[in-house]
Design an enzyme around this catalytic site. Structure first.
Site, short mmCIF file in Angstrom:
data_model
loop_
_atom_site.label_atom_id
_atom_site.label_comp_id
_atom_site.label_asym_id
_atom_site.label_seq_id
_atom_site.Cartn_x
_atom_site.Cartn_y
_atom_site.Cartn_z
N TYR A 37 0.84 -1.19 0.00
CA TYR A 37 0.00 0.00 0.00
C TYR A 37 0.88 1.25 0.00
CZ TYR A 37 -3.03 3.64 1.93
OH TYR A 37 -3.69 4.81 2.15
N ASP A 38 1.88 1.24 0.86
CA ASP A 38 2.80 2.38 0.91
C ASP A 38 3.49 2.59 -0.43
OD1 ASP A 38 2.16 2.97 3.52
OD2 ASP A 38 3.80 1.78 4.37
N SER A 83 -1.75 12.89 10.02
CA SER A 83 -1.13 11.58 9.81
C SER A 83 0.38 11.75 9.95
CB SER A 83 -1.52 11.10 8.42
OG SER A 83 -0.97 9.85 8.19
N LYS A 123 5.54 2.71 17.14
CA LYS A 123 4.36 3.06 16.35
C LYS A 123 3.37 1.92 16.51
CE LYS A 123 2.99 4.02 11.57
NZ LYS A 123 1.64 4.44 11.86
N GLU A 181 -3.96 5.24 20.60
CA GLU A 181 -4.45 4.17 19.73
C GLU A 181 -5.25 3.17 20.54
OE1 GLU A 181 -3.19 3.79 16.25
OE2 GLU A 181 -2.66 5.86 16.74
N TYR A 233 -0.31 8.52 23.80
CA TYR A 233 1.03 9.09 23.65
C TYR A 233 1.01 10.54 23.19
CZ TYR A 233 -0.42 7.86 18.99
OH TYR A 233 -1.16 7.74 17.86
N LYS A 297 10.17 11.77 16.94
CA LYS A 297 9.55 13.08 17.11
C LYS A 297 10.56 14.06 17.68
CE LYS A 297 5.17 10.95 18.33
NZ LYS A 297 4.13 10.71 19.34
N CYS A 415 -17.18 -33.94 2.95
CA CYS A 415 -16.37 -33.75 4.15
C CYS A 415 -15.18 -34.72 4.11
CB CYS A 415 -17.22 -33.99 5.38
SG CYS A 415 -16.23 -34.03 6.90
N CYS A 433 -19.76 -29.22 7.07
CA CYS A 433 -20.19 -30.61 7.05
C CYS A 433 -21.42 -30.69 7.95
CB CYS A 433 -19.08 -31.52 7.60
SG CYS A 433 -19.68 -33.15 8.05
S1 IVH Z 1 2.23 10.75 16.52
C1 IVH Z 1 0.43 14.59 14.09
N1 IVH Z 1 2.99 8.56 17.70
O1 IVH Z 1 0.17 6.27 13.30
C2 IVH Z 1 0.43 13.09 14.06
N2 IVH Z 1 1.34 8.40 15.99
O2 IVH Z 1 0.53 6.45 10.46
C3 IVH Z 1 0.96 12.58 15.34
N3 IVH Z 1 0.51 6.14 15.63
O3 IVH Z 1 -2.03 8.95 12.79
C4 IVH Z 1 0.98 11.13 15.39
N4 IVH Z 1 1.75 5.17 17.16
O4 IVH Z 1 -2.63 7.20 14.62
C5 IVH Z 1 2.19 9.11 16.76
N5 IVH Z 1 3.73 6.73 18.88
C6 IVH Z 1 2.94 7.26 17.95
C7 IVH Z 1 2.05 6.48 17.18
C8 IVH Z 1 1.27 7.10 16.20
C9 IVH Z 1 0.82 5.00 16.24
C10 IVH Z 1 -0.46 6.29 14.55
C11 IVH Z 1 -1.26 7.56 14.60
C12 IVH Z 1 -0.96 8.25 13.30
C13 IVH Z 1 -0.58 7.09 12.43
C14 IVH Z 1 0.22 7.53 11.25
#
Ligand code: IVH
Length: 673
Positions: A37-38, A83, A123, A181, A233, A297, A415, A433
Site C-alpha cells: 500500500y505504501d 497523519s 508506532k 491508539e 502518547y 519526534k 467432508c 459438514c
Molecule cells: S504521533 C500529528 N505517535 O500512526 C500526528 N502516531 O501512520 C501525530 N501512531 O495517525 C501522530 N503510534 O494514529 C504518533 N507513537 C505514535 C504512534 C502514532 C501510532 C499512529 C497515529 C498516526 C498514524 C500515522
C-alpha cells in the site's frame, strides 16, 4: 511531458488507494500488505511531483484517510488529527533530520555539537483516537475521521477497562485532548478469531483489523465482550500549557496513570535515534500490542510549532516502518480442517521456511473464496508474511515459478472426515459438514465441552479426547458420563491413578455452573458471555430448551441471529436427546449462586454520568451480585438508567424511550431493598 498514460496511471492509483483506504479505515480489512500500500502511495506521490498539473487537493497524498461511518455522531476535533509521513529507509530518515535542521535554521551548525533532541516511540498498529478530558474527567472519544471531524465513539471506548475515567493527580487543564491508539492484545485477538472461525464467520487478518471493526460496532455491549485496550502518547488541543516537550508530556501521562507506551527513548541527534530504532525492533517483540514501526519526534514543543506541518503531516515527526518479514516457499498441499460446528477451513501445508523467529509450515487460507481470489494452487511458490507479525498469511502466488501442469484448486464437495456432502448456509462464506456424527466434529465438540472455558474437566485434553473417540468409547458428550475406570486404563499413558482422577473430575462437572454447560453444548454463536446471560435468565436447561425465539430476543445481549441459532440447535432431535441423556446421567448444573438474593434478577442497567458514592466498577459488581446486568447503551430492553453527575446523551435517550431513570440515591435504595 504528461501523457495520457500518466493521467491514467494517476487515476488508477488514486482509485486503488481510495478502495484500500475504505477497506482499511471503514471495514477493518486489508487486501494488501502495508508495504505494498505504501508503495502505491509512493508511486502516486512521485508522479505528482514529476507532473504537478496532475496533483490535486483531494489526492490521498495530501489528505489523511477517512474512517467516518454511518451510525455515529460526528464531532469536530479542537485540533486536527494529522497523519505521519513514513519511510522504510535509513537514508530517508537522515534526510528528514537534515530538512528539519534547515527549517529550524540549524543547517549550518554542526550536527555533532548541536544535535536535535528526539523522542523515539513505538508506532502502535491500532486505531487512532482522541480523548477529551475536562478538568481531569473523561468526556468523549472521537476517531480520527477525516482528520478534521471524526465519529463519536464514546460509548464504545467507555467499555475499555484500562481507559482512565478520571486522571490521577490534581490541577488538570480545563480542556485536554489526549491522543493514542485503541488496540487488541494478541491473546484476545487469537481467541476471538478462533471463535469466529468456529462460528463460520469471517476471520480477521490481524488485531488491528479486528479492533477497527470493534470500535465501529453499534452495540457497546458487544464491544465490551471484545476486550479492547488503549495506549496514549499524544497531545491534541489543550487549554493552557501542560508540558514543554514530548518527553515531559510522557512523564505527565505517567503521573496521571494513563496507559502509555511500553518504552520510549530520548535521543540526541539522528544517530542516537537510529540506534533507538534498532533497539525498539528487538524490544517490540515482547510488547502487548502490535507495532509496525518507530515514530521519531522532535522533543521540544516550541520547535515543533516552529517546524509546522503540511496539509497532512507534521514536519517534526516521521514514522520509520520495519519491513514485515516475508518468505517464498512451496505449497505442498492444501488440507481441510473440520471444526466443531462443521466449518471446513482450508490450510496451506508449506515447505518449512524460517520467518520472523519461527519456522512456518502451515498457514490458514480462510475459505474457498480466498483461494479462488488469489488463484492459489498446490505446487505453487507462495509468498508468506506474518501479518502484523502474528499469523502467517499467504500473500499471493509467484506465478513465474508456477509448474506448467498446475491446476486450479477444487474445494472438496464432501467432508474429508466423513464424506458427507458439504453445504453452505445462506450469507456465510464457509462450507460446512452437516453431519453431527462426523468424527472430526465429535472430537472437537468433546474437547470444547471439557475445556477450561466450559466444563473445565481436568485431564480431558485433546489428546485424551482423540483416543476416546477413535476407540469409540465416546461418541457424544453424554458418553463421557458413562465412562468407567476400566475403560480408561486401556488408553495410552493411563494408569489406575490417572483414570481414577479423570473419572472423579468428570463426576464433579455434573454439578458445575449452568453457564458452563450452556457454553459447552457448542451452540453456534453462543460464547461464554451469552451463555452466562442465558443461564442467568433461564436458570435451568428445561426453560432454555423450551424458549421461543421471542423469549430469547427479550434477553439483553441476545440478537436475532443468536436467537435463531439457539432455536435451531434445540429443534435438532439429536441435541434434544443429548440434553435429556445428560439430565438422566445426573448432569444437573446449578443456576447462579446469588439466585436466592437475586433482587435484580433479569434487570438490565445502564450507568451514566459520574457516581458520587462508588466507582462504576463497584456499581457494576453490586448489580451483578444481585443478579442484574450492566450494559453500555440504552435500549427498549433497559430496565433502569442510573444517572450520576453530568449524565449526557444516555439520559436523554432513556427519557425519549421512557426507560425509568434512577438517581444514585434511588439506586442505593433499590440495591438495599
Ligand atoms: S504521533 C500529528 N505517535 O500512526 C500526528 N502516531 O501512520 C501525530 N501512531 O495517525 C501522530 N503510534 O494514529 C504518533 N507513537 C505514535 C504512534 C502514532 C501510532 C499512529 C497515529 C498516526 C498514524 C500515522
Amino acid at each position: 511531458m504528461t501523457t495520457d498514460s500518466h493521467r491514467q496511471r494517476v487515476a488508477h492509483l488514486r482509485a486503488e488507494i481510495a478502495r484500500h483506504d475504505d477497506l482499511y479505515y471503514r471495514a477493518g480489512r486489508s487486501e494488501i500488505a502495508d508495504a505494498d500500500y505504501d508503495a502505491l502511495k509512493r508511486e502516486l506521490a512521485d508522479l505528482e511531483v514529476a507532473h504537478p498539473e496532475l496533483a490535486g487537493a483531494d489526492s490521498p497524498t495530501v489528505r489523511v484517510g477517512d474512517d467516518r461511518t454511518e451510525g455515529f455522531q460526528l464531532y469536530r476535533h479542537r485540533q486536527p488529527m494529522q497523519s505521519l509521513d513514513n519511510t522504510y529507509s535509513e537514508a530517508e530518515l537522515r534526510s528528514f533530520d537534515q530538512k528539519l535542521r534547515k527549517v529550524l535554521g540549524l543547517a549550518d551548525a554542526s550536527a555533532l555539537e548541536m544535535p536535535l533532541a528526539y523522542v523515539v516511540e513505538p508506532k502502535i498498529d491500532g486505531i487512532a483516537v482522541s480523548l477529551t478530558y475536562e478538568k481531569g474527567k473523561f468526556l468523549r472519544a472521537v476517531t480520527r475521521g477525516n482528520g478534521v471531524e471524526g465519529d463519536d465513539v464514546t460509548a464504545n471506548v467507555r467499555t475499555i477497562r484500562h481507559l482512565p475515567l478520571v486522571l490521577a493527580g490534581r490541577d488538570h487543564p480545563d480542556v485536554l485532548e489526549i491522543r493514542g491508539e485503541i488496540y487488541m492484545t494478541l491473546e484476545v485477538f487469537r481467541r476471538l478469531n478462533a471463535q469466529r472461525e468456529e462460528a463460520g464467520l469471517e476471520t480477521f487478518a490481524n488485531p488491528r483489523n479486528l479492533a477497527a471493526g470493534t470500535v465501529k460496532l453499534l452495540d457497546p455491549a458487544e464491544v465490551a465482550k471484545r476486550l479492547l485496550d488503549i495506549v496514549l502518547y499524544g497531545l491534541g488541543y489543550c487549554s493552557g500549557e501542560v508540558a514543554p516537550s514530548q518527553s515531559a508530556y510522557h512523564a505527565l501521562l505517567k503521573a496521571w496513570k494513563v496507559p502509555t507506551v511500553e518504552r520510549l527513548w530520548t535521543a540526541a541527534g539522528i544517530d542516537a535515534a537510529w540506534a533507538a530504532i534498532q533497539e525498539l525492533d528487538t524490544a517490540r517483540k515482547g510488547f502487548a500490542y502490535a507495532t509496525d514501526g518507530a515514530v521519531v519526534k522532535l522533543d521540544d514543543f516550541a520547535r515543533q510549532r516552529e517546524a509546522g506541518a503540511t496539509s497532512k503531516a507534521p514536519r517534526w515527526a516521521i514514522a520509520y516502518k520495519y519491513a514485515p518479514e516475508r518468505a517464498e516457499t512451496r505449497l505442498r498441499a492444501i488440507t481441510i480442517q473440520v471444526g466443531r460446528t462443521g466449518v471446513l477451513t482450508p490450510v496451506a501445508e508449506l515447505e518449512p521456511v524460517p520467518l520472523a523467529g519461527t519456522t512456518v509450515s502451515r498457514a490458514t487460507l480462510h475459505n474457498e473464496d480466498e483461494i479462488t481470489r488469489k488463484d492459489i494452487r498446490v505446487g505453487d511458490f507462495v509468498l508468506v508474511e506474518k501479518a502484523g507479525e502474528i499469523i502467517p498469511a499467504v500473500l499471493g502466488v509467484n506465478t513465474a515459478r508456477r509448474p506448467a501442469d498446475s491446476e486450479p484448486f477444487h474445494f472438496p464437495e464432501n467432508c474429508p472426515e466423513c464424506s458427507t456432502p458439504v453445504i453452505k448456509l445462506p450469507g456465510e462464506v464457509a462450507w460446512r459438514c452437516p453431519n453431527l456424527a462426523c468424527p472430526a466434529q465429535v472430537r472437537r465438540r468433546i474437547a470444547h465441552f471439557a475445556s477450561k472455558q466450559c466444563m473445565d474437566i481436568e485431564g480431558l485434553g485433546e489428546a485424551v479426547v482423540d483416543q476416546l473417540v477413535s476407540k469409540r468409547l465416546v461418541q457424544t458428550i453424554a458418553d463421557l458420563y458413562r465412562l468407567r475406570q476400566e475403560n480408561l486404563v486401556t488408553l495410552e499413558k493411563f494408569a489406575e491413578k490417572s483414570a481414577q482422577n479423570l473419572i472423579a473430575a468428570i463426576a464433579t462437572s455434573r454439578t458445575g455452573e449452568l453457564w458452563r454447560l450452556v457454553h459447552g453444548l457448542g451452540i453456534p454463536g453462543v460464547g461464554a458471555s451469552s451463555a452466562k446471560d442465558l443461564a442467568r435468565h433461564f436458570r435451568g436447561m428445561n426453560a432454555l430448551v423450551a424458549a421461543s425465539e421471542d423469549d430469547l430476543l427479550a434477553i439483553e445481549g441476545v440478537g436475532e441471529k443468536t436467537a435463531r441459532a439457539i432455536r435451531a440447535f434445540f429443534n435438532e432431535p439429536a441435541n434434544r436427546i443429548l440434553v435429556d441423556e445428560l439430565r438422566d446421567l445426573g448432569v444437573e448444573p446449578t443456576a447462579p449462586a446469588h439466585a436466592a438474593a437475586a433482587v435484580l434478577a433479569g434487570k438490565a442497567f445502564v450507568l451514566t454520568g459520574t457516581l458520587e458514592t462508588m466507582t462504576r466498577e463497584d456499581a457494576t459488581a453490586r448489580i451483578e451480585a444481585a443478579g442484574g446486568k450492566v450494559s453500555g447503551s440504552v435500549s427498549k430492553k433497559t430496565s433502569y438508567v442510573v444517572a450520576g453527575v453530568e449524565a449526557g446523551s444516555k439520559l436523554e435517550k432513556a427519557q425519549k424511550l421512557g426507560v425509568p431513570v434512577l438517581t444514585e440515591q434511588e439506586f442505593l435504595t433499590l440495591l438495599g431493598g
